[in-house]
Design an enzyme around this catalytic site. Structure first.
Site, PDB file in Angstrom:
ATOM      1  N   SER A   1      -6.315  16.545 -47.107  1.00  0.00           N
ATOM      2  CA  SER A   1      -7.325  15.993 -47.067  1.00  0.00           C
ATOM      3  C   SER A   1      -7.216  14.544 -48.210  1.00  0.00           C
ATOM      4  O   SER A   1      -6.558  14.993 -49.023  1.00  0.00           O
ATOM      5  CB  SER A   1      -8.396  16.681 -47.749  1.00  0.00           C
ATOM      6  OG  SER A   1      -9.352  15.904 -47.987  1.00  0.00           O
TER       7      SER A   1
ATOM      8  N   GLN B   1      -6.714   1.114  -7.133  1.00  0.00           N
ATOM      9  CA  GLN B   1      -5.883   0.805  -7.982  1.00  0.00           C
ATOM     10  C   GLN B   1      -6.185   1.519  -9.514  1.00  0.00           C
ATOM     11  O   GLN B   1      -5.420   1.711 -10.297  1.00  0.00           O
ATOM     12  CB  GLN B   1      -5.846  -0.740  -8.076  1.00  0.00           C
ATOM     13  CG  GLN B   1      -5.197  -1.249  -9.470  1.00  0.00           C
ATOM     14  CD  GLN B   1      -5.225  -3.004  -9.183  1.00  0.00           C
ATOM     15  OE1 GLN B   1      -4.543  -3.522  -8.391  1.00  0.00           O
ATOM     16  NE2 GLN B   1      -5.313  -3.495 -10.435  1.00  0.00           N
TER      17      GLN B   1
ATOM     18  N   HIS C   1     -19.419  38.409 -27.563  1.00  0.00           N
ATOM     19  CA  HIS C   1     -20.462  37.685 -27.923  1.00  0.00           C
ATOM     20  C   HIS C   1     -20.327  37.284 -29.616  1.00  0.00           C
ATOM     21  O   HIS C   1     -21.191  37.329 -30.460  1.00  0.00           O
ATOM     22  CB  HIS C   1     -21.754  38.602 -28.148  1.00  0.00           C
ATOM     23  CG  HIS C   1     -22.059  39.042 -26.542  1.00  0.00           C
ATOM     24  ND1 HIS C   1     -22.619  38.333 -25.738  1.00  0.00           N
ATOM     25  CD2 HIS C   1     -22.169  40.216 -26.184  1.00  0.00           C
ATOM     26  CE1 HIS C   1     -22.778  39.171 -24.680  1.00  0.00           C
ATOM     27  NE2 HIS C   1     -22.311  40.083 -24.988  1.00  0.00           N
TER      28      HIS C   1
ATOM     29  N   TYR D   1      -7.055   1.437   3.068  1.00  0.00           N
ATOM     30  CA  TYR D   1      -6.882   1.055   1.729  1.00  0.00           C
ATOM     31  C   TYR D   1      -8.047   0.170   1.266  1.00  0.00           C
ATOM     32  O   TYR D   1      -8.434  -0.704   1.774  1.00  0.00           O
ATOM     33  CB  TYR D   1      -5.565   0.094   1.626  1.00  0.00           C
ATOM     34  CG  TYR D   1      -5.406  -0.308   0.267  1.00  0.00           C
ATOM     35  CD1 TYR D   1      -4.804   0.688  -0.583  1.00  0.00           C
ATOM     36  CD2 TYR D   1      -5.429  -1.482  -0.027  1.00  0.00           C
ATOM     37  CE1 TYR D   1      -4.385   0.322  -1.992  1.00  0.00           C
ATOM     38  CE2 TYR D   1      -5.505  -1.870  -1.436  1.00  0.00           C
ATOM     39  CZ  TYR D   1      -4.961  -1.032  -2.381  1.00  0.00           C
ATOM     40  OH  TYR D   1      -4.579  -1.392  -3.675  1.00  0.00           O
TER      41      TYR D   1
ATOM     42  N   ASN E   1       0.822  -1.035  -0.136  1.00  0.00           N
ATOM     43  CA  ASN E   1      -0.043   0.076   0.006  1.00  0.00           C
ATOM     44  C   ASN E   1       0.837   1.216  -0.105  1.00  0.00           C
ATOM     45  O   ASN E   1       0.569   2.287  -0.746  1.00  0.00           O
ATOM     46  CB  ASN E   1      -0.978   0.135   1.157  1.00  0.00           C
ATOM     47  CG  ASN E   1      -1.980  -1.331   1.207  1.00  0.00           C
ATOM     48  OD1 ASN E   1      -1.808  -1.947   0.296  1.00  0.00           O
ATOM     49  ND2 ASN E   1      -2.706  -1.278   2.247  1.00  0.00           N
TER      50      ASN E   1
END
Length: 461
Positions: A278, A323, A156, A318, A110
């Site tokens: 493209s 994990q 705006h 823990y 841990n």
């Protein structure tokens, strides 16, 4: 054998695969940090008399061998390995004997994994800190170069008032500086050693946690053993919130670049070596790296929400749920580092089209300046506002360069005070160099010095 395996105990292979799926790949990236933590632990165990000097030297020899193999790509986690901690301990035990069985004393997996992650995060936050300062410096230089180049300002999404390329660039300089301050806070919170908290309740040994913290270059010790485990998810989420603010800045920059490089605006161009084409439209030159920069904040924000969700509603102590916070943390640190570097390349390859921006400064954009000119002559603002409002069809001509220089208050287009940013960046680079120097010195001494020299250097750092 797993570290916890009892005699004749077997585990369902599918369950074992489920529990380690993807995690071994992440653990592979933590190898060197687990070695660092193990060397510090062994040195501390010798200091308090748990292992002998000869055992310490043997263990460190083995750990340095693992580090060398790792650098050559020859210390690889495979299916069946439980985690990096087990792999290292088994290697030492098989090759170097009894001392391999002792290195786990006073530790749990841990606090091992938490120490690994703190070291991994510390190093990556320092990398991000360095690259962020470079990006801020690039925006500063861009703003300085084009300080008085006029461009339209928008509110705006409509033309509002005259602005400048310098003001636009400096807005990102200052915004990223704010993000840097937040990054330093995240770095400070992460820079605490959890090593020695064991499973979350300490150990009945005279562990010298401050000693291991100094050896590993941590600024402080995370004091409460239980909080070490409870902080998993909390510290990570704070770090990802910080990374998100950096990527928010980059997102806005990328959005502006995409808008202002369209044919309809054409305020900027981007060097061809950053553009793609493209498969069907021969004329296209796409700035799609900016689109990818724009998207990354949403990935990191999603990772932030993952960590919040995973670590929420867990009892103290823990829980293996955490994990699954490893992947979003590590991915976000790597993504942010890459995005900062790409954004820095983009700002260097961005070229203002001054004539196009001047053409876009059409007469109505000077309306507010015309109002305030009347105010300067003694007319009440609202009266001046109404007069200019009724004259919008008239040609409100102004000289663009002269107009932007009229806003000479602090932070206006005529007084961006760019020198202040330069001074701040210089100070922050000195702070970064100090932090990186301390960490580098600690790790270097950990790997190369005798115990006495290591202790002396680490404390001096």
């Amino acid at each position: 054998m797993k570290l916890w395996q009892k005699n004749n105990q077997t585990m369902d292979s599918f369950i074992e695969s489920f529990e380690t799926k993807g995690d071994l790949v992440l653990d592979q990236q933590l190898t060197k940090y687990d070695v660092y933590g193990s060397i510090a632990q062994v040195k501390m165990l010798e200091k308090i008399g748990i292992v002998t000097k000869k055992e310490e030297e043997t263990a460190i020899t083995g750990l340095l061998e693992i580090l060398a193999l790792h650098k050559k790509g020859k210390f690889i986690l495979e299916q069946g390995d439980e985690d990096i901690h087990t792999k290292i301990e088994n290697f030492l035990t098989e090759k170097y004997g009894e001392v391999g069985k002792k290195i786990h004393t006073g530790r749990s997996r841990n606090d091992q994994v938490l120490t690994d992650l703190r070291l991994y995060t510390k190093e990556h936050l320092l990398f991000i800190w360095e690259e962020l300062l470079e990006l801020i410096s690039s925006f500063y230089a861009f703003s300085k170069q084009y300080e008085f180049v006029p461009m339209p300002g928008y509110t705006h999404m409509q033309k509002a008032m005259p602005s400048s390329v310098g003001m636009w660039g400096a807005s990102f300089t200052e915004s990223l500086l704010d993000s840097l301050y937040q990054l330093k806070t995240a770095h400070e919170l992460n820079d605490k050693s959890p090593l020695g908290s064991a499973a979350g309740y300490g150990a009945p040994l005279h562990l010298d946690r401050e000693y291991t913290a100094k050896l590993l270059g941590f600024e402080n010790v995370q004091i409460n053993s239980l909080y070490c485990q409870n902080s998993r998810g909390k510290i990570e989420s704070l770090i990802l919130a910080t990374l998100s603010t950096i990527l928010q800045d980059i997102n806005k920059f990328a959005t502006d670049v995409l808008l202002f490089t369209t044919a309809e605006f054409n305020y900027f161009t981007v060097s061809n070596d950053l553009c793609t084409g493209s498969s069907i439209m021969p004329q296209k030159g796409n700035v799609d790296l900016a689109e990818l920069l724009r998207s990354k904040v949403h990935i990191v924000t999603g990772n932030y929400l993952q960590i919040i969700g995973i670590s929420g509603n867990l009892p103290s102590g823990y829980n293996r749920d955490v994990q699954d916070t490893k992947k979003p943390l590590m991915e976000s640190l790597e993504l942010t580092l890459d995005c900062i570097r790409v954004a820095n390349i983009l700002i260097h390859k961005l070229h203002p089209q001054e004539d196009k921006m001047k053409q876009a400064l059409t007469p109505e954009i000077y309306a507010t300046h015309s109002v305030l000119q009347l105010v300067g002559q003694g007319m009440p603002f609202r009266e001046a506002y109404q007069i200019i409002k009724e004259k919008l069809d008239d040609n409100l001509t102004h000289n663009p360069e002269q107009t932007i220089k009229q806003s000479h208050h602090l932070g206006g287009t005529g007084n961006l005070s760019l020198g202040r940013y330069f001074a701040i960046v210089k100070h922050e680079k000195e702070r970064y160099n100090k932090e990186m120097g301390k960490f580098t010195a600690a790790i270097t001494s950990l790997l190369t010095c005798t115990q006495h020299e290591t202790e002396k250097l680490a404390i001096n750092c």
